[in-house]
Design an enzyme around this catalytic site. Structure first.
Site, PDB file in Angstrom:
ATOM      1  N   PRO A   1     -15.629  -5.143   2.027  1.00 41.83           N
ATOM      2  CA  PRO A   1     -16.985  -5.305   2.563  1.00 41.83           C
ATOM      3  C   PRO A   1     -17.992  -4.380   1.883  1.00 41.83           C
ATOM      4  O   PRO A   1     -19.185  -4.678   1.872  1.00 41.83           O
ATOM      5  CB  PRO A   1     -16.826  -4.924   4.037  1.00 41.83           C
ATOM      6  CG  PRO A   1     -15.617  -4.046   4.093  1.00 41.83           C
ATOM      7  CD  PRO A   1     -14.701  -4.576   3.027  1.00 41.83           C
ATOM      8  N   LEU A   2     -17.485  -3.278   1.288  1.00 35.77           N
ATOM      9  CA  LEU A   2     -18.385  -2.298   0.680  1.00 35.77           C
ATOM     10  C   LEU A   2     -18.253  -2.239  -0.831  1.00 35.77           C
ATOM     11  O   LEU A   2     -19.224  -2.025  -1.539  1.00 35.77           O
ATOM     12  CB  LEU A   2     -18.116  -0.900   1.266  1.00 35.77           C
ATOM     13  CG  LEU A   2     -18.259  -0.806   2.786  1.00 35.77           C
ATOM     14  CD1 LEU A   2     -17.830   0.566   3.290  1.00 35.77           C
ATOM     15  CD2 LEU A   2     -19.686  -1.108   3.216  1.00 35.77           C
TER      16      LEU A   2
ATOM     17  N   LYS B   1     -12.575   0.336   4.993  1.00 34.43           N
ATOM     18  CA  LYS B   1     -11.665   1.497   5.047  1.00 34.43           C
ATOM     19  C   LYS B   1     -12.476   2.783   4.976  1.00 34.43           C
ATOM     20  O   LYS B   1     -13.378   2.922   4.138  1.00 34.43           O
ATOM     21  CB  LYS B   1     -10.697   1.436   3.864  1.00 34.43           C
ATOM     22  CG  LYS B   1      -9.775   2.654   3.743  1.00 34.43           C
ATOM     23  CD  LYS B   1     -10.308   3.704   2.792  1.00 34.43           C
ATOM     24  CE  LYS B   1      -9.508   4.986   2.828  1.00 34.43           C
ATOM     25  NZ  LYS B   1     -10.115   6.046   1.975  1.00 34.43           N
ATOM     26  N   SER B   2     -12.170   3.723   5.846  1.00 35.82           N
ATOM     27  CA  SER B   2     -12.670   5.080   5.644  1.00 35.82           C
ATOM     28  C   SER B   2     -11.684   6.072   6.235  1.00 35.82           C
ATOM     29  O   SER B   2     -11.139   5.859   7.307  1.00 35.82           O
ATOM     30  CB  SER B   2     -14.053   5.294   6.271  1.00 35.82           C
ATOM     31  OG  SER B   2     -14.466   6.614   5.975  1.00 35.82           O
TER      32      SER B   2
ATOM     33  N   ARG C   1     -17.967   8.550   8.464  1.00 37.06           N
ATOM     34  CA  ARG C   1     -18.130   7.177   7.967  1.00 37.06           C
ATOM     35  C   ARG C   1     -17.363   6.172   8.836  1.00 37.06           C
ATOM     36  O   ARG C   1     -17.783   5.034   8.997  1.00 37.06           O
ATOM     37  CB  ARG C   1     -17.709   7.089   6.495  1.00 37.06           C
ATOM     38  CG  ARG C   1     -18.711   7.781   5.570  1.00 37.06           C
ATOM     39  CD  ARG C   1     -18.474   7.477   4.106  1.00 37.06           C
ATOM     40  NE  ARG C   1     -17.327   8.159   3.540  1.00 37.06           N
ATOM     41  CZ  ARG C   1     -17.316   9.410   3.094  1.00 37.06           C
ATOM     42  NH1 ARG C   1     -18.421  10.132   3.148  1.00 37.06           N
ATOM     43  NH2 ARG C   1     -16.218   9.943   2.597  1.00 37.06           N
TER      44      ARG C   1
ATOM     45  N   TYR D   1       0.840  -1.197   0.000  1.00 39.04           N
ATOM     46  CA  TYR D   1       0.000   0.000   0.000  1.00 39.04           C
ATOM     47  C   TYR D   1       0.879   1.251   0.000  1.00 39.04           C
ATOM     48  O   TYR D   1       1.625   1.507   0.944  1.00 39.04           O
ATOM     49  CB  TYR D   1      -0.945   0.027   1.215  1.00 39.04           C
ATOM     50  CG  TYR D   1      -1.906  -1.152   1.300  1.00 39.04           C
ATOM     51  CD1 TYR D   1      -2.046  -2.061   0.254  1.00 39.04           C
ATOM     52  CD2 TYR D   1      -2.685  -1.358   2.430  1.00 39.04           C
ATOM     53  CE1 TYR D   1      -2.923  -3.140   0.343  1.00 39.04           C
ATOM     54  CE2 TYR D   1      -3.567  -2.428   2.521  1.00 39.04           C
ATOM     55  CZ  TYR D   1      -3.669  -3.314   1.465  1.00 39.04           C
ATOM     56  OH  TYR D   1      -4.532  -4.386   1.552  1.00 39.04           O
TER      57      TYR D   1
HETATM   58  N1  NAP Z   1      -5.627  -8.784   1.067  1.00 31.94           N
HETATM   59  C1  NAP Z   1      -5.947  -8.176  -0.053  1.00 31.94           C
HETATM   60  O1  NAP Z   1      -5.552  -8.569  -1.172  1.00 31.94           O
HETATM   61  C2  NAP Z   1      -6.822  -6.966   0.019  1.00 31.94           C
HETATM   62  C3  NAP Z   1      -7.449  -6.481  -1.154  1.00 31.94           C
HETATM   63  C4  NAP Z   1      -8.277  -5.353  -1.029  1.00 31.94           C
HETATM   64  C5  NAP Z   1      -8.437  -4.745   0.203  1.00 31.94           C
HETATM   65  N2  NAP Z   1      -7.799  -5.216   1.312  1.00 31.94           N
HETATM   66  C6  NAP Z   1      -7.963  -4.595   2.649  1.00 31.94           C
HETATM   67  O2  NAP Z   1      -9.353  -4.468   2.877  1.00 31.94           O
HETATM   68  C7  NAP Z   1      -9.680  -3.108   3.167  1.00 31.94           C
HETATM   69  C8  NAP Z   1     -11.070  -2.805   2.672  1.00 31.94           C
HETATM   70  O3  NAP Z   1     -11.088  -2.778   1.271  1.00 31.94           O
HETATM   71  P1  NAP Z   1     -11.196  -1.390   0.453  1.00 31.94           P
HETATM   72  O4  NAP Z   1     -10.659  -0.288   1.280  1.00 31.94           O
HETATM   73  O5  NAP Z   1     -10.549  -1.612  -0.870  1.00 31.94           O
HETATM   74  O6  NAP Z   1     -12.750  -1.270   0.200  1.00 31.94           O
HETATM   75  P2  NAP Z   1     -14.018  -1.060   1.178  1.00 31.94           P
HETATM   76  O7  NAP Z   1     -13.590  -0.975   2.595  1.00 31.94           O
HETATM   77  O8  NAP Z   1     -15.009  -2.081   0.788  1.00 31.94           O
HETATM   78  O9  NAP Z   1     -14.544   0.351   0.688  1.00 31.94           O
HETATM   79  C9  NAP Z   1     -13.792   1.520   0.922  1.00 31.94           C
HETATM   80  C10 NAP Z   1     -14.428   2.651   0.131  1.00 31.94           C
HETATM   81  O10 NAP Z   1     -15.743   2.872   0.642  1.00 31.94           O
HETATM   82  C11 NAP Z   1     -15.875   4.220   1.118  1.00 31.94           C
HETATM   83  N3  NAP Z   1     -16.683   4.125   2.339  1.00 31.94           N
HETATM   84  C12 NAP Z   1     -16.274   3.748   3.568  1.00 31.94           C
HETATM   85  N4  NAP Z   1     -17.301   3.743   4.434  1.00 31.94           N
HETATM   86  C13 NAP Z   1     -18.407   4.102   3.738  1.00 31.94           C
HETATM   87  C14 NAP Z   1     -19.765   4.281   4.079  1.00 31.94           C
HETATM   88  N5  NAP Z   1     -20.199   4.084   5.330  1.00 31.94           N
HETATM   89  N6  NAP Z   1     -20.624   4.678   3.101  1.00 31.94           N
HETATM   90  C15 NAP Z   1     -20.188   4.890   1.832  1.00 31.94           C
HETATM   91  N7  NAP Z   1     -18.901   4.757   1.447  1.00 31.94           N
HETATM   92  C16 NAP Z   1     -18.020   4.355   2.382  1.00 31.94           C
HETATM   93  C17 NAP Z   1     -14.450   4.692   1.362  1.00 31.94           C
HETATM   94  O11 NAP Z   1     -14.358   6.092   1.164  1.00 31.94           O
HETATM   95  P3  NAP Z   1     -13.963   7.110   2.392  1.00 31.94           P
HETATM   96  O12 NAP Z   1     -12.589   6.742   2.849  1.00 31.94           O
HETATM   97  O13 NAP Z   1     -14.015   8.433   1.724  1.00 31.94           O
HETATM   98  O14 NAP Z   1     -15.019   6.938   3.453  1.00 31.94           O
HETATM   99  C18 NAP Z   1     -13.685   3.956   0.272  1.00 31.94           C
HETATM  100  O15 NAP Z   1     -13.792   4.634  -0.962  1.00 31.94           O
HETATM  101  C19 NAP Z   1      -8.560  -2.323   2.455  1.00 31.94           C
HETATM  102  O16 NAP Z   1      -8.501  -0.985   2.909  1.00 31.94           O
HETATM  103  C20 NAP Z   1      -7.379  -3.187   2.780  1.00 31.94           C
HETATM  104  O17 NAP Z   1      -6.918  -2.948   4.096  1.00 31.94           O
HETATM  105  C21 NAP Z   1      -7.014  -6.338   1.237  1.00 31.94           C
END
Ligand code: NAP
Length: 275
Positions: free
Chosen positions: A194-195, A244-245, A250, A52
């Site tokens: 998750p989102l 992630k936020s 949020r 990251y």
């Molecule tokens: N092991 C792996 O290969 C792998 C792959 C992908 C991800 N990950 C891990 O999993 C975590 C989660 O995945 P992700 O960050 O890609 O996606 P996510 O958590 O599913 O979604 C994050 C996105 O949703 C927005 N968000 C957060 N809360 C919200 C809400 N209540 N309402 C509307 N929008 C919202 C965030 O924007 P804002 O920040 O502006 O709120 C961001 O754009 C990553 O951060 C990482 O640590 C691991």
């Protein structure tokens, strides 16, 4: 004896903190403040990776949490699949420890499998890191079931679990046996995205957040669609999640998702959203 590690059901994902694949320093102050806010409101698990922002995500976490008691929070980090050879893995961990400003990582994962490097060699390095106290527990990410079984057999200290894509609308770990294997073997599934949708597009256009069933349930119980999607994961045994936020409102909303009450009837509807 493996060290006890209990992950909270809702933690903080850190992809996009500090940039994408390369570092972006323009929002450092805001992002450090966002991570400190997350800690202050109750987040205790932070999920980062050397990939990251090429280590800058780890640097921001180190900066944000350096004045808090180390035992009060849990760090997951991940080694790149290019660094799975013995010496490379040991060096990668040392770099992460430096960026994180800590003497140990609670949970250290192989980020992606790499068929070019024998898993035995990577686990030799990982077990060495446990022995030296630099990591507490070993896990994997994006491993399919046969590889997960192989990894579990290789790890001297019990394998902690597998971090995979799993969400309300993406059920592969249920179908391919990963979830059952983890339950049977006392391992944890950390559900990422998750989102977001599987395509990784922004959550604002996520199918789960725009799903009419999710919206109807959320409106009726005075919750948000994101809370319903997070709660659906957090309520499952052996599953934790890491939305992630970097937005304070949020962050609060997502953490509170653990407290919303969804009736069994509504859970059944959510269960039926994907097959
Ligand atoms: N092991 C792996 O290969 C792998 C792959 C992908 C991800 N990950 C891990 O999993 C975590 C989660 O995945 P992700 O960050 O890609 O996606 P996510 O958590 O599913 O979604 C994050 C996105 O949703 C927005 N968000 C957060 N809360 C919200 C809400 N209540 N309402 C509307 N929008 C919202 C965030 O924007 P804002 O920040 O502006 O709120 C961001 O754009 C990553 O951060 C990482 O640590 C691991």
């Amino acid at each position: 004896m493996s060290k006890q590690l209990q992950l909270p059901t809702i933690g903080m994902g850190m992809w996009a903190y500090g940039g994408g694949l390369s570092p972006d320093h323009t929002k450092d102050d805001v992002e450090v403040a966002a991570l400190q806010n997350a800690f202050e409101i109750g987040y205790r698990h932070f999920d980062t990776a050397e990939m990251y922002a090429s280590g800058h995500s780890e640097e921001l976490l180190g900066l944000a949490l350096k004045d808090y008691e180390r035992d009060d929070f849990i760090i997951t980090s991940k080694v790149n699949k290019e660094n799975l050879a013995y010496d490379d893995l040991l060096a990668a961990c040392d770099r992460s420890l430096k960026y994180l400003q800590t003497s140990y990582i609670d949970l250290y994962l192989i980020h992606w499998p790499n068929p070019a490097i024998p898993l035995e060699e990577s686990f030799r390095a990982l077990n060495q890191l446990v022995d030296s106290g630099k990591i507490r527990r070993i896990g994997v990410s994006n491993f399919d079931l046969p590889l997960l079984e192989h990894a579990a057999a290789l790890s001297e200290t019990p394998l902690f679990g597998n971090q995979v894509h799993y969400s309300l609308l993406f059920r592969k770990p249920q179908h391919d046996g990963t979830l059952d294997f983890c339950k049977e073997n006392d391992m944890v599934i950390t559900a990422y995205w998750p989102l977001k949708d599987g395509s990784g597009i922004s959550a604002q256009s996520s199918a789960a957040l725009n799903n009419q069933v999710v919206i109807e349930i959320a409106n009726r119980i005075s919750a948000t669609p994101a809370q319903v999607a997070i709660n659906w994961l957090a309520r499952q045994p052996n599953v934790v999640t890491i939305p992630k936020s970097s937005n304070e409102q949020r962050q609060q909303e997502n953490l509170a998702a653990g407290d919303i009450v969804i009736s069994e009837e509504d859970v059944d509807k959510l269960d039926g959203l994907a097959t």
